[in-house]
Write an enzyme that holds these catalytic residues in place. Structure first.
Site, PDB file in Angstrom:
ATOM      1  N   GLY C 234       1.167  -1.266  -0.281  1.00  0.00           N
ATOM      2  CA  GLY C 234       0.091   0.502   0.095  1.00  0.00           C
ATOM      3  C   GLY C 234       1.238   0.847  -0.238  1.00  0.00           C
ATOM      4  N   PHE C 235       1.258   1.487   0.855  1.00  0.00           N
ATOM      5  CA  PHE C 235       2.490   3.062   1.381  1.00  0.00           C
ATOM      6  C   PHE C 235       1.790   3.824   1.509  1.00  0.00           C
ATOM      7  CE2 PHE C 235       5.366  -0.943   1.027  1.00  0.00           C
ATOM      8  CZ  PHE C 235       5.379  -1.448  -0.675  1.00  0.00           C
ATOM      9  N   THR C 463       2.471  -5.820   6.892  1.00  0.00           N
ATOM     10  CA  THR C 463       3.467  -4.903   8.025  1.00  0.00           C
ATOM     11  C   THR C 463       3.884  -6.188   9.188  1.00  0.00           C
ATOM     12  OG1 THR C 463       0.888  -4.156   8.467  1.00  0.00           O
ATOM     13  CG2 THR C 463       2.262  -2.361   7.807  1.00  0.00           C
ATOM     14  N   ARG C 583       8.424   0.025  21.539  1.00  0.00           N
ATOM     15  CA  ARG C 583       8.682  -1.737  22.245  1.00  0.00           C
ATOM     16  C   ARG C 583       7.928  -2.165  20.875  1.00  0.00           C
ATOM     17  NH1 ARG C 583       3.294  -3.732  25.030  1.00  0.00           N
ATOM     18  NH2 ARG C 583       3.744  -4.727  25.397  1.00  0.00           N
ATOM     19  N   ILE C 584       9.707  -2.741  20.593  1.00  0.00           N
ATOM     20  CA  ILE C 584       8.762  -3.610  19.067  1.00  0.00           C
ATOM     21  C   ILE C 584       8.629  -5.320  19.542  1.00  0.00           C
ATOM     22  CG2 ILE C 584      10.653  -4.453  17.685  1.00  0.00           C
ATOM     23  CD1 ILE C 584      10.858  -1.700  17.772  1.00  0.00           C
ATOM     24  N   LEU C 585       7.679  -5.295  19.275  1.00  0.00           N
ATOM     25  CA  LEU C 585       6.629  -6.135  19.290  1.00  0.00           C
ATOM     26  C   LEU C 585       7.281  -7.725  18.718  1.00  0.00           C
ATOM     27  CD1 LEU C 585       3.248  -4.695  18.202  1.00  0.00           C
ATOM     28  CD2 LEU C 585       4.260  -4.651  20.706  1.00  0.00           C
ATOM     29  N   LYS C 657       5.271   2.016  19.156  1.00  0.00           N
ATOM     30  CA  LYS C 657       5.140   3.578  18.232  1.00  0.00           C
ATOM     31  C   LYS C 657       5.236   3.657  16.788  1.00  0.00           C
ATOM     32  CE  LYS C 657       8.930   6.426  21.029  1.00  0.00           C
ATOM     33  NZ  LYS C 657      10.180   7.822  20.931  1.00  0.00           N
ATOM     34  N   GLY C 660       7.071   1.960  10.147  1.00  0.00           N
ATOM     35  CA  GLY C 660       6.800   1.332   8.887  1.00  0.00           C
ATOM     36  C   GLY C 660       7.118   2.735   8.374  1.00  0.00           C
ATOM     37  N   GLU C 661       7.320   3.685   8.560  1.00  0.00           N
ATOM     38  CA  GLU C 661       8.156   4.446   7.587  1.00  0.00           C
ATOM     39  C   GLU C 661       9.319   5.456   7.824  1.00  0.00           C
ATOM     40  OE1 GLU C 661       4.305   6.866   6.050  1.00  0.00           O
ATOM     41  OE2 GLU C 661       4.213   6.155   7.942  1.00  0.00           O
TER      42      GLU C 661
END
Lengths: 324, 325, 694
Positions: C234-235, C463, C583-585, C657, C660-661
């Site tokens: 999508g972006f 994602t 926090r990285i999931l 946080k 994706g970008e």
């Protein structure tokens, strides 16, 4: 593969013409089921053309020379037999200057078709610059014009969509593909490509349409073991071919090592390019063991990944290559 | 794509007696692409794949390559790699593995331009519709030609293979209703001139059956250099196939052809002659490149191609000569 | 708590994707579906005077050709004033507003027939004057507020600081128009049943699609069901419902049968958004020690004539560096083009190219190491308004990244290093992206067999939503990850924001935690799984507390390039990105996201450029052979590292946080800075193609 059709047929004739009675140079033979009227307008067009027309009905024959008045030549049953005429309202055969058949067409209507063709060819001949091989130009122009006129006539006689009658259905081809080991029979228009046949006709949506013009590789499948872009492969060419799609890689629940590696290395994100990547990678390793990482990158460059999973794809391929 | 009649040619005779408006289908990578966007609309498509024209062999020192041999097969053939490495490099630099597997030598020779205006039915194109005009002239011209152009057409020739074949002095064997003939590959492609719609010197019904690379040690020195906007899977901004033979640091014989910058691959005999007898140095090659680019007519977006083509030629010539850089 | 969050579980939907079982919108097997292909305008502006569909309609299998004269009139408003979504053209009037605008649709019983029919439709347009040149309309540039903030910001006295400056830089930077180009073309399949509509759509936001369609067809939103299980990228370009979505629904309603439409690749250029070009100007002043005393960042971008969208490039300068005299300006210019839209890090990617290049130029001029320069101007509070950062670990990012990359402090002379005939250069830049959070809801259900189903109407565009939400739920419920399934992509599920702005992870994770907490409450009396399924809902919304803070992710980008000095080709040999993003999931999936962003940085720096023919007003780079995105050979070594848990209790309840970008921000500048280091040539206009280095 057989062609099922009706209405219009076209054939590239290879029969030599009969030598008798035909004037030298290129000429047009028109086999008409019913006698055409050939009004003055028609004859005027013919005069400007520079090639004679031999108009034949089952009982008569008239030769319209380039400059002369038309003269009766009588029926020519041998010519009818030789050229296989009689199956349509009009069979037209164009002979080049050596009297070899350059074009053979059948049409559902005679007069209008011929008139349109000759008019169009005459225009082309008259507007050609000097110095062009006149005879060659004439033959070409006639061939093109006839072809177009005949198609037009066929199209005009086709019933409107929704009122399909057997007389003018579009040509459909019967093609058999062996897809993932299974024989699949298709009956499709000649313009159908493998990608759409897989996705829309056979319900195998694993191959993806990314660009439909060979620029992204998302549609990559294996045809007779070779990786190709299925969006540019006419199904008509593939009768009897074996096709491997992503759906055919796993053995039941057991994934192919490349599929497994892609999962482990997270060599995918949105997944749309993934089937093409995997099949391309499988083929790459069959084509030859890569020498180094850069060679893998180069040989995988026909599969775009907009999500940017390239480093993980490379890792997955190396995993499989290393374990072979 | 328009509806068309599909036929398979059972043999060469049948193929050759197809009506003039028939289109020959080999790998489909160019024809099917253009039919899908309705730039080419043949009423009859004749499939050549049953024909036995895939041989790649050496006869009396000459490489004979059948017109239906795939780009991949040719690029990877040991004799091609040995006798004409520049041809192999050129092929491998083009397209993608998937496309190369399907594309044939004959199809590559006859591929159409990638000009974005040619490929867009909403714009005017003299090649597609003679006399309608050319929207590329004052449009986006980054990928267009600076050599061999006319005021009717500036579309560049997109093939890599052809550039190498030009430099290798290849000939093309052709079969038609009138029989067989052989022509220099450089005579196959026509300059656009006043008739951009006439792209090939083939006569109606003629079919390419083979390509021949003449014997000689020069071909074994051939190399190919390609400059593009991406590392792979992109057409050339400029490219060069070069073959240089030296003896004691002096050039005995040299040939080079430019790609990406001409309406057809570009060879300038005067530039090649200027190399003979000279020392194989950068300065020598730069002078020859200068000559080769004479008469270049850049457009607004591709003025850089003049300099880039020169440098690409120098790079390819240096590589082939094995000269220190 | 079971500690499932952070674990590098393989992607939950990976198996479906590698076996070809994952269904994308065009692929849903719906009986009787008809194929639609759009007809688009070749003229940039004007009025449709005639549509000749006769030849098309006579073709076999063609059902109809719908155009402004034959398409049904929509009972509702496809472009309501308060819409908040993009203005679309859905065959309701005769206006042509940009080249490649949809003006008709051909529907047939096979794709080939529809495609050919579309080619036969002749649309006559009476042309009107137009322009796609920004220079023609600069005089009419107007202020536009980005994201609810004022267009212009001024702190201190920039002019005075510039006058006093020891060192000054004034430089203009340009980024070109770009097109998202996901591999999956936009596609919509519309099925009516009475006045109920089911839509399978390649979208990032199913509720936005529902709202748009309900409004256009004047039905209650509950009558519209949008299903999106998988999206092929999508972006940003699938974040709003575009014209084809409504046209598919319109055709299906009018013809009384399901209709599906996919855009052809050339149709992806113009009618589904892109990134506007930017003309930016950075004026900066610094002391000899490398302290910024003034920074002015001006940006002009373009939008359509009928819908306003701003590429907020100057925003990044409001948050990036400490500077007492700070000014940013945003201006918008209307052209006869399709409306641009959000494209991966809208504003931050284009703006960081300018800002981070300018910083590099200043640092170079002063002989200060680029990292030291940035540390000298480290912002401990938000430069724009003095707010504290909810969390900021940028110093650590610089440190970690420099170490990983092997960055030596240097005042590097360009053209210093060569390798096998190529010049080698290194560069770095700061990365940053706002930590957005939007209201989201979720549902959690415990089954008698102990398995858990969690749902939210989010979308997974690659994602990893399917995976990470199951991890979040597992940890929140104290159950093993394997017992949890997360489902998404259906408007019958609880509402979630569109998958854009790096919002999903933060917002949906918070909602999932809330739902799981509520479920735990309901289960608290039980000793084992319930006898019947028990479910609970949860909601999360931005707190008031958030408004007191500046909320961003940060990172440091490093790049090494090789440049062919004669031929001008550039290759990025390696990149390191060090990120701190809450926090990285899931470490495995996060790494992929960062890599994806950094690869986009390569494309932005070296490849992407949508070129308009100015005479025709038409994008001429209209396929993937002319519009280049990175191919495999362009991507060598991409090495993201990240802080596993950057504690932040303000940003959202989940402490997430969104990542994706941020991967693209600063990346293009790092590459451009590396090119300068390699060649001594400063390229201020992207993309850096060989011709710019000759």
């Amino acid at each position: 593969m057989t062609a099922t059709n009706s209405g219009c047929t076209a054939g590239a004739g290879v029969l030599p013409s009969a030598p008798m009675d035909l004037p030298r140079g290129p000429c047009l033979l028109a086999f008409c089921a019913a006698p055409p009227r050939f009004e003055e307008a028609f004859r005027a067009e013919l005069r400007g053309l520079g090639a004679p027309l031999l108009a034949l009905t089952p009982s008569t024959g008239t030769l319209f020379g380039a400059d002369d008045e038309p003269r009766t030549v009588g029926p020519q049953p041998e010519l009818w037999r030789l050229h296989g005429a009689g199956g349509a309202a009009l069979t037209v055969v164009l002979l080049d200057e050596k009297h070899r058949v350059r074009l053979r067409r059948e049409a559902p209507e005679a007069e209008g078709t011929l008139l349109a063709a000759i008019r169009s060819a005459g225009r082309a001949v008259r507007s050609a610059p000097r110095g062009m091989g006149r005879r060659e130009l004439l033959v070409n122009s006639l061939a093109v014009a006839l072809g177009a006129a005949v198609l037009q006539a066929c199209a005009a006689s086709r019933p409107i969509a929704g009122q399909q009658e057997s007389g003018a259905a579009p040509v459909l081809l019967d093609v058999t593909l062996v897809v993932n080991g299974q024989r699949r029979a298709l009956r499709v228009e000649p313009r159908v490509v493998l990608l759409d046949a897989l996705r829309e006709n056979l319900g195998l949506t694993g191959a993806k349409k990314g660009c439909d013009m060979g620029q992204c590789g998302a549609c990559t499948v294996l045809v007779d073991g070779q990786r190709v872009n299925s969006c540019l492969k006419l199904v008509a060419q593939l009768d009897g071919a074996s096709v491997t799609t992503i759906e055919g890689l796993a053995r039941g629940d057991e994934l192919h090592p490349m599929q497994q590696a892609f999962i482990q290395r997270d060599a995918l994100q949105c997944g749309y390019c993934t089937p093409g990547q995997i099949l391309s990678a499988v083929a790459l390793l069959r084509e030859g063991k890569p020498g180094d990482d850069d060679e893998i990158r180069e040989r995988m460059s026909g599969n775009l990944c907009r999500c940017g999973a390239y480093p993980n794809i490379l890792a997955a391929i190396k995993d499989v290559a290393g374990s072979v | 794509m328009r509806l068309f009649t599909f036929q398979r040619a059972a043999n060469l005779e049948q193929a050759v007696s197809a009506p003039p408006q028939a289109a020959f289908l080999a790998g489909g990578t160019n024809l099917v692409d253009l039919m899908k966007i309705e730039v080419l609309n043949p009423a009859l498509v004749v499939d050549l794949s049953p024909l036995q024209l895939r041989q790649i062999e050496v006869r009396d020192g000459a490489l004979q390559i059948g017109a239906l041999a795939s780009n991949t097969a040719v690029a990877e053939h040991p004799e091609v790699r040995r006798r004409a490495p520049g041809l192999s490099e050129a092929l491998l630099s083009g397209a993608s593995p998937q496309l190369r597997n399907a594309a044939t030598v004959g199809g590559n020779l006859l591929q159409r331009t990638r000009c974005a205006y040619y490929r867009d039915l909403a714009t005017r194109c003299n090649k597609r519709e003679p006399g309608s005009g050319c929207d590329a002239l004052d449009g986006w011209t980054r990928m267009h030609a600076i050599l061999g152009t006319s005021d009717q057409c500036i579309a560049s020739h997109p093939s890599d293979m052809c550039v190498a074949l030009y430099a290798l002095d290849a000939t093309v064997r052709v079969r038609g209703p009138d029989g067989e003939r052989e022509l220099a590959v450089s005579d196959l492609h026509l300059l656009p001139g006043a008739h951009p719609e006439r792209e090939f010197s083939l006569r109606p019904g003629e079919l390419i059956t083979a390509v021949r690379i003449p014997p000689g040690d020069l071909s074994a020195r051939s190399r190919y250099v390609k400059v593009r906007d991406r590392q792979s899977y992109a057409f050339a901004l400029a490219s060069c196939a070069a073959a240089v033979q030296t003896e004691g640091g002096v050039i005995r014989l040299a040939r080079f052809a430019l790609g990406g910058v001409g309406t057809k691959p570009w060879r300038v005999p005067e530039a090649e002659r200027s190399l003979q007898g000279e020392r194989a140095t950068r300065e020598t090659f730069e002078r020859a490149a200068e000559i080769a680019l004479r008469g270049a007519k850049p457009r607004r977006d591709n003025t850089f191609k003049v300099e880039l083509a020169k440098r690409t030629a120098v790079r390819a010539l240096m590589l082939s000569a094995g000269a220190p850089s | 708590m079971s500690d499932e969050v952070g674990k590098p579980y393989p992607r939950a939907d990976a198996r479906a994707k590698v076996t070809g079982q994952a269904r994308y919108s065009y692929e849903w097997p719906v009986a009787g579906v008809a194929y639609g292909v759009l007809v688009t305008s070749g003229v940039a502006r004007g009025r449709i005077t005639a549509v000749d569909a006769g030849a098309a309609e006579r073709e076999p299998g063609v059902i109809a050709v719908l155009s402004p004269s034959t398409a049904m009139k929509l009972p509702g408003d496809p472009n309501p004033a308060d819409g908040g979504d993009r203005v679309v053209q859905v065959l309701q009037d005769d206006r042509v507003l940009y080249s490649n605008q949809p003006v008709a649709v051909a529907i047939a019983d096979t794709f080939e027939r529809a495609l050919h029919a579309a080619a036969l439709v002749r649309v006559r347009v009476e042309p009107a004057p137009f322009t796609v040149r920004i220079e023609d309309e600069l005089h009419a540039a107007f202020r536009y507020d980005p994201r609810g903030q004022p267009a212009d910001l001024l702190r201190g006295d920039v002019e005075a600081a510039l006058r006093r400056a020891e060192h000054k830089l004034e430089a203009e930077y340009e980024t070109p128009p770009e097109i998202h180009s996901p591999l999956e073309p936009h596609a919509t399949l519309a099925v009516w049943s009475g006045d109920r509509l089911t839509i399978y759509d390649a979208t990032q936001g199913i509720f936005g699609v529902r709202k748009k369609l309900a409004g256009a067809f004047a039905v209650p939103p509950g009558n519209v069901r949008v299903i999106t299980k998988f999206v092929g990228g999508g972006f940003g370009c699938k974040g709003s419902p575009w014209s084809h979505v409504l046209i598919a629904a319109l055709a299906a309603k009018q013809l009384g049968r399901p209709v599906k439409i996919a855009l052809t690749r050339p149709q992806m250029f113009g009618m589904v958004g892109g990134r506007s070009l930017t003309h930016q100007k950075i004026t900066a002043a610094a002391t000899s020690e490398g302290r910024l005393t003034a920074l002015r960042h001006e940006s002009t971008s373009t939008t359509s004539r009928f819908d306003d969208f701003l590429e907020p490039a100057a925003l990044v300068s409001r948050h990036q560096y400490k500077c007492d005299n700070l000014e940013t300006k945003h201006r918008l210019v209307r052209l006869d083009i399709g409306t641009p839209t959000y494209m991966r890090a809208p504003g931050e990617s284009s703006g960081s190219f300018a800002l981070e290049s300018a910083i590099d130029e200043l640092a170079h001029e002063l002989g200060v190491d680029p990292i030291d320069f940035r540390l000298n101007n480290y912002a401990d509070v938000d430069p724009a308004d003095g707010k504290p950062f909810s969390s900021k670990s940028l110093r650590r990012c610089y440190e970690l990244g420099a170490e990983r990359f092997g960055w030596q402090k240097r005042t590097r002379r360009p053209e210093l290093v060569a390798r096998a005939g190529k010049l080698v250069g290194t560069g770095m830049a700061t990365a940053s992206y706002p930590a957005n959070f939007t209201r989201a809801t979720a549902l959690a259900r415990m089954n008698p067999d102990g398995t858990v189903l969690v749902q939210s109407g989010a979308v997974d565009i690659g994602t990893g939503t399917y995976t990470v939400m199951a991890q979040v739920a597992a940890e929140a419920l104290g159950v093993p990850y394997q017992s949890v399934k997360f489902d998404l992509g259906d408007t019958e599920m609880p509402e979630a924001p569109r998958s854009g702005g790096s919002t999903t992870a933060a917002s949906v994770a918070s909602a999932v935690e809330a739902a799981c907490r509520a479920l735990r409450q309901k289960l608290s009396g039980l000793s084992g799984p319930p006898d019947a399924p028990i479910e609970a809902r949860g909601e999360a919304a931005p707190s008031e507390e958030r408004k007191k803070y500046a909320l961003h992710s940060f990172g440091a980008q490093f790049a090494e390039v090789e440049v062919d000095p004669e031929l001008g080709m550039v290759r990025v040999m390696r990149m390191v990105g060090a990120f701190a993003a809450g926090r990285i999931l899931n470490a495995r999936l996060a790494r992929s996201q960062f890599i994806g962003g950094m690869v986009w940085g390569i494309g932005m720096a070296l490849h992407e450029h949508a070129v308009y023919d100015q005479k025709l007003g038409r994008i001429m780079t209209r396929d993937l052979a002319d519009y280049h995105v990175p191919a495999h050979k362009d991507v060598v070594a991409i090495d993201p590292i990240f802080i596993a848990v950057e504690k932040d209790e303000v940003v959202d309840p989940a402490g997430v946080k969104g990542i994706g970008e941020i991967g693209i921000t600063g990346a293009a500048a790092a590459i451009a800075n590396a090119v300068f280091n390699a060649t001594g040539k400063r390229v201020r206009s992207l993309p850096i193609t060989p011709d710019k280095l000759l």
